[in-house]
Design a protein around this motif. Structure first.
Motif, PDB file in Angstrom:
ATOM      1  N   ASP A 176       0.816  -1.211   0.000  1.00 14.11           N
ATOM      2  CA  ASP A 176       0.000   0.000   0.000  1.00 14.11           C
ATOM      3  C   ASP A 176       0.852   1.265   0.000  1.00 14.11           C
ATOM      4  O   ASP A 176       0.342   2.350   0.267  1.00 14.11           O
ATOM      5  CB  ASP A 176      -0.929   0.006   1.223  1.00 14.11           C
ATOM      6  N   ILE A 177       2.141   1.113  -0.286  1.00 13.50           N
ATOM      7  CA  ILE A 177       3.067   2.248  -0.285  1.00 13.50           C
ATOM      8  C   ILE A 177       3.812   2.292  -1.609  1.00 13.50           C
ATOM      9  O   ILE A 177       4.127   1.255  -2.192  1.00 13.50           O
ATOM     10  CB  ILE A 177       4.083   2.130   0.880  1.00 13.50           C
ATOM     11  N   ARG A 178       4.056   3.482  -2.085  1.00 20.19           N
ATOM     12  CA  ARG A 178       4.902   3.678  -3.261  1.00 20.19           C
ATOM     13  C   ARG A 178       5.693   4.973  -3.077  1.00 20.19           C
ATOM     14  O   ARG A 178       5.321   5.840  -2.273  1.00 20.19           O
ATOM     15  CB  ARG A 178       4.063   3.736  -4.533  1.00 20.19           C
ATOM     16  N   ALA A 179       6.766   5.103  -3.818  1.00 19.65           N
ATOM     17  CA  ALA A 179       7.590   6.312  -3.731  1.00 19.65           C
ATOM     18  C   ALA A 179       6.828   7.517  -4.275  1.00 19.65           C
ATOM     19  O   ALA A 179       5.875   7.387  -5.058  1.00 19.65           O
ATOM     20  CB  ALA A 179       8.889   6.112  -4.506  1.00 19.65           C
ATOM     21  N   SER A 180       7.228   8.690  -3.870  1.00 13.81           N
ATOM     22  CA  SER A 180       6.571   9.927  -4.292  1.00 13.81           C
ATOM     23  C   SER A 180       6.660  10.097  -5.809  1.00 13.81           C
ATOM     24  O   SER A 180       7.730   9.956  -6.409  1.00 13.81           O
ATOM     25  CB  SER A 180       7.227  11.123  -3.601  1.00 13.81           C
ATOM     26  N   GLU A 181       5.532  10.382  -6.420  1.00  9.05           N
ATOM     27  CA  GLU A 181       5.512  10.575  -7.874  1.00  9.05           C
ATOM     28  C   GLU A 181       6.344  11.790  -8.276  1.00  9.05           C
ATOM     29  O   GLU A 181       7.095  11.741  -9.252  1.00  9.05           O
ATOM     30  CB  GLU A 181       4.064  10.738  -8.356  1.00  9.05           C
ATOM     31  N   THR A 182       6.218  12.868  -7.514  1.00  5.10           N
ATOM     32  CA  THR A 182       7.007  14.064  -7.821  1.00  5.10           C
ATOM     33  C   THR A 182       8.492  13.789  -7.681  1.00  5.10           C
ATOM     34  O   THR A 182       9.296  14.216  -8.530  1.00  5.10           O
ATOM     35  CB  THR A 182       6.590  15.216  -6.889  1.00  5.10           C
ATOM     36  N   GLY A 183       8.891  13.083  -6.618  1.00  3.31           N
ATOM     37  CA  GLY A 183      10.302  12.764  -6.432  1.00  3.31           C
ATOM     38  C   GLY A 183      10.860  11.909  -7.548  1.00  3.31           C
ATOM     39  O   GLY A 183      11.984  12.128  -8.024  1.00  3.31           O
ATOM     40  N   LEU A 184      10.080  10.917  -8.008  1.00  2.00           N
ATOM     41  CA  LEU A 184      10.537  10.058  -9.104  1.00  2.00           C
ATOM     42  C   LEU A 184      10.626  10.831 -10.421  1.00  2.00           C
ATOM     43  O   LEU A 184      11.539  10.605 -11.224  1.00  2.00           O
ATOM     44  CB  LEU A 184       9.585   8.868  -9.251  1.00  2.00           C
ATOM     45  N   LYS A 185       9.684  11.747 -10.648  1.00  2.00           N
ATOM     46  CA  LYS A 185       9.720  12.524 -11.888  1.00  2.00           C
ATOM     47  C   LYS A 185      10.926  13.455 -11.933  1.00  2.00           C
ATOM     48  O   LYS A 185      11.425  13.771 -13.025  1.00  2.00           O
ATOM     49  CB  LYS A 185       8.420  13.325 -12.041  1.00  2.00           C
ATOM     50  N   LEU A 186      11.389  13.921 -10.771  1.00  2.00           N
ATOM     51  CA  LEU A 186      12.587  14.758 -10.745  1.00  2.00           C
ATOM     52  C   LEU A 186      13.809  13.992 -11.242  1.00  2.00           C
ATOM     53  O   LEU A 186      14.738  14.575 -11.795  1.00  2.00           O
ATOM     54  CB  LEU A 186      12.834  15.270  -9.327  1.00  2.00           C
ATOM     55  N   ILE A 187      13.800  12.676 -11.036  1.00  2.00           N
ATOM     56  CA  ILE A 187      14.947  11.853 -11.430  1.00  2.00           C
ATOM     57  C   ILE A 187      14.770  11.270 -12.829  1.00  2.00           C
ATOM     58  O   ILE A 187      15.676  11.333 -13.665  1.00  2.00           O
ATOM     59  CB  ILE A 187      15.140  10.702 -10.424  1.00  2.00           C
ATOM     60  N   PHE A 188      13.589  10.700 -13.099  1.00  2.00           N
ATOM     61  CA  PHE A 188      13.379   9.947 -14.336  1.00  2.00           C
ATOM     62  C   PHE A 188      12.598  10.709 -15.398  1.00  2.00           C
ATOM     63  O   PHE A 188      12.534  10.263 -16.543  1.00  2.00           O
ATOM     64  CB  PHE A 188      12.633   8.639 -14.028  1.00  2.00           C
TER      65      PHE A 188
END
Length: 766
Positions: A222-234
């Motif tokens: 029920d947990i996933r990494a922050s979408e905004t944080g991942l978009k900053l990288i990928f």
């Protein structure tokens, strides 16, 4: 000192670092901006004097002086009274950190040492721990750079997330919300035997759960990494892939029992994983692959991205497995209107049930009203006393059973209960707010809500009305049973062996609903919206889509691409050719194997569905299967330069660059600061309030402001009914109380008294 300050009205001359009479008690500092700081309190310069500073709240100084001395005594008294040794307690906290990760913030100004730990410092550490973990401080002005997940090596037999990591948690309402991990709890598996000699000296394969905000014991799924944080990288390119993969999956799935591609037998996660690997290794995706395989990203960073992107596919797989979370067979609240809201077809049975549930109570009410009623002050026939006693018994049952059940069911429908039915309605609500459902889906969804909540209230109020007008105890019991039967017709019909005994149609509709809520159809059909959300220039988009303003939605292009062998994989080519040969030879058994059948929900729809413009199961998005355009669009979204994302420190460590810390071009995804630290039941009460003040109607209209006027009219009309359905939940207890008052008065005095009729006459006379 306080009396002296009050006498001077807190006017303190400027010029020295300490005020006269206060030299050893309160430190005074003045900066270049004309702000005077006294013991942590700021004073501003008055407008009429260059040497005078004024504080309007003298009580603050009084409280500050007292709190400093009292606070120190409280800390020492607390630890001494409990017999706690700061050094020993500090060591226990270090063990806690080593076991669970850093769960609190240390006092950086006074670092602890191994041999020394004061009462004050330990007290501060505990205070920081409680403040951080239990969200005393609100998350204001959250910087996107803090959302970048920790990367590098994937831990083995250790938690994927650590305290301080910003993640997104899926609530019971199926909405992902951003929050911070505050604690990690690790436990051994239930089947691990600590007393087994073979396990001596071995570490078990730990199970990890997490605390985040007000959430406790949240599982990793029920947990996933922050979408905004991942978009900053990928970048946004993986989310473009997700839209394309969902369309490919819908093309693949079938509603065909015992076929390998049937939605219940098909391995959705494996299929999505294969699509991901093919996409990552595509020659045109070399720039993304370079970032994806960078050593600074590491296996953990890749795992976090894949885990985030694959969440919708994992959810569909879980639905098909009929897990404990999605028990379609066990939930008795699923009804015929739920099926209509999921599929947007099968309208005949819901209309029949609606007619029955409306006509029967109306007939009973008319008959009860025609039986006549006594007037105020009229003497009641002694034969009616048994009926009044029975009425009192029924009303008592309503108070202790019907009212709690009704409001619990109301929370189940309009709130966020942990049931399959509530999860389905939460998905439907998301689609309703996206305004991307069909007319029949909208009708089914709203009828599902009304007949599961306000309709039950109306039936109960009608039953009270009928009971108050009945003169026979037997008739009162029979009417109460009849109304209870009427309320369950739509649910009981679904349980029939001929309707959907295996709940396959319900599961298929749920899988399709996940696709429908995840796919952003408006973005895919608008160059402006696609450019805004996926960071691609409109010029490149229109060029890739041959200048078509509908972008990736084009039925003619989709039909042409469905038969273009150059756009197929080898497996798809073989199936296509086999289907053509089977069709040519008239081998319909083979054709049924290699060509996907068009299946509609509903008997009439299977015959007339294609002529009525209805969608077959897993054929809802055929107009978006413009594969020739997708091949170009899939690789247009830019990939960030990791050199600008990360910076290497003198000690060799890698941290997020300051340029990313200043990132503020777009809002943070899935961040709802107004819901920070708010319990589920409080969110439900807010929703109740929003409906009553028409704020919920405003949100519904915001999502359709650019659609046709008929949709707007329908939503306004529905909003008024929705408002009434919530108001009636407030009126029902009052009406039941009036029934109690009338019945007790009848039994006590032997005279007739009708409070509702009396109130009505007063209003009319006024």
């Amino acid at each position: 000192i306080i009396i002296w300050l009050k006498r001077l009205k807190t006017e303190i001359p400027r010029g020295s670092t300490k005020a006269s009479g206060m030299s050893s008690l309160i430190e005074i500092e003045s900066n270049d901006d004309g702000i005077l700081e006294i013991g942590g309190r700021c004073y501003s310069k008055t407008s009429n004097s260059d040497d005078t500073f004024v504080d309007n709240d003298i009580n603050y100084i009084e409280e500050s002086v007292k709190s400093r001395s009292n606070g120190q005594r409280d800390e020492n008294t607390l630890f001494e009274s409990l017999g706690l040794d700061p050094k020993t307690c500090g060591e226990e906290l270090k063990k806690l950190e080593s076991t669970l990760g850093k769960a609190f913030i240390r006092d950086k100004s006074s670092p602890t040492t191994q041999n020394e730990e004061s009462h004050t410092l330990l007290f501060q550490r505990l205070t920081d721990m409680l403040t951080t973990e239990f969200q005393v401080l609100k998350k204001e002005n959250l910087n996107p750079s803090a959302l970048v997940p920790s990367l590098g090596k994937l831990p083995t037999n250790s938690s994927l997330y650590a305290p301080g990591d910003w993640v997104e948690i899926e609530g019971l309402d199926m909405i992902w919300r951003l929050d911070m991990i505050t604690r990690v709890i690790k436990t051994a598996p239930d089947d691990y035997d600590w007393n087994d000699p073979t396990n001596e000296g071995k570490e078990p394969r730990w199970d990890f759960t997490y605390n985040a905000g007000i959430e406790r014991h949240v599982y990793a799924e029920d947990i996933r990494a922050s979408e905004t944080g991942l978009k900053l990288i990928f970048g946004c390119r993986p989310w473009v892939w997700q839209q394309w993969a969902l369309l490919k999956l819908e093309e693949k799935l079938r509603f065909q029992n015992n076929h390998q591609d049937d939605f219940e037998h098909f391995d959705v996660q494996k299929y999505a994983s294969d699509l991901w690997e093919d996409w990552v290794n595509h020659p045109r995706n070399a720039d993304f692959r370079k970032v994806y395989l960078d050593e600074r990203i590491g296996e953990k960073g890749r795992n976090l991205l894949v885990n985030h992107i694959q969440k919708p596919f994992n959810l569909m797989d879980i639905m098909c497995e009929d897990s404990d979370e999605w028990e379609f067979h066990e939930d008795d609240n699923i009804n015929v209107f739920t099926y209509l809201s999921l599929h947007g077809s099968g309208i005949i049975m819901p209309l029949f049930v609606l007619g029955v549930q409306v006509v029967i109570p109306i007939i009973l009410s008319i008959e009860a009203n025609n039986g006549g009623s006594c007037a105020n002050g009229e003497v009641i026939d002694p034969d009616v006393f048994l009926a009044k006693i029975m009425s009192l018994a029924v009303f008592s049952y309503y108070s202790f059973s019907v009212i709690p059940d009704t409001y619990a069911n109301f929370y189940n429908v309009a709130g966020s209960a942990d049931t399959t039915y509530s999860h389905l309605l939460s998905l439907r609500r998301q689609l309703w707010l996206q305004a991307e459902d069909t007319l029949l889906q909208m009708i089914g969804y709203r009828l599902d809500i009304y007949l599961s909540t306000s309709y039950v209230i109306v039936l109960s109020m009608l039953n009270i009305f009928v009971i108050l007008n009945e003169t026979s105890a037997i008739e009162i019991v029979l009417n109460a049973l009849a109304f209870a039967f009427i309320a369950r017709i739509d649910e009981d019909l679904v349980k029939s062996r001929w309707y959907d005994p295996e709940r396959r149609w319900c599961a298929a509709g749920s899988v399709s609903m996940v696709m429908q809520t995840t796919l952003k159809l408006r973005w895919l059909a608008s160059a402006t919206l696609f450019s805004k959300h996926f960071q691609v220039s409109e010029e490149k988009l229109l060029e890739a889509c041959e200048g078509d303003p509908r972008l990736l939605y084009n039925i003619a292009v989709a039909n042409a691409d469905s038969t273009d062998l150059s756009l197929m994989t080898n497996a798809e080519k073989l199936k296509y050719v086999c289907a053509k040969i089977a069709e040519k030879d008239g081998n319909y058994t083979a054709l049924n194997e290699y060509r996907k059948p068009r299946v509609y929900f509903g008997a009439i729809e299977n015959v007339l569905g294609r002529y009525l413009g209805l969608y077959p199961v897993f054929e809802r998005f055929t107009g978006y299967r413009t594969w020739s355009r997708w091949e170009k669009v899939l690789f247009l979204s830019p990939v960030p330069d990791l050199e600008s994302v990360f910076q290497t420190n003198p000690d060799g460590t890698t941290t997020v660059s300051k340029s990313v810390a200043d990132y503020s071009d777009s809002p943070i995804d899935n961040y709802y600061p107004d819901e920070d630290g708010v319990q589920e039941w409080m969110l439900f009460l807010r929703h109740f309030r929003d409906v009553l003040i028409f704020r919920d109607l405003h949100r519904a209209l915001q999502s359709v402001r650019k659609t046709c006027s008929m949709t707007v009219v329908i939503r306004i009309f529905d909003g008024m009914i929705y408002w009434g359905s919530y108001v009636i939940h407030i009126l029902f207890p009052l009406y039941l109380i009036s029934g109690f008052v009338e019945t007790i008065f009848n039994l006590a005095t032997g005279e007739c008294f009708r409070p509702i009729a009396t109130l009505q006459s007063y209003i009319v006379d006024w």
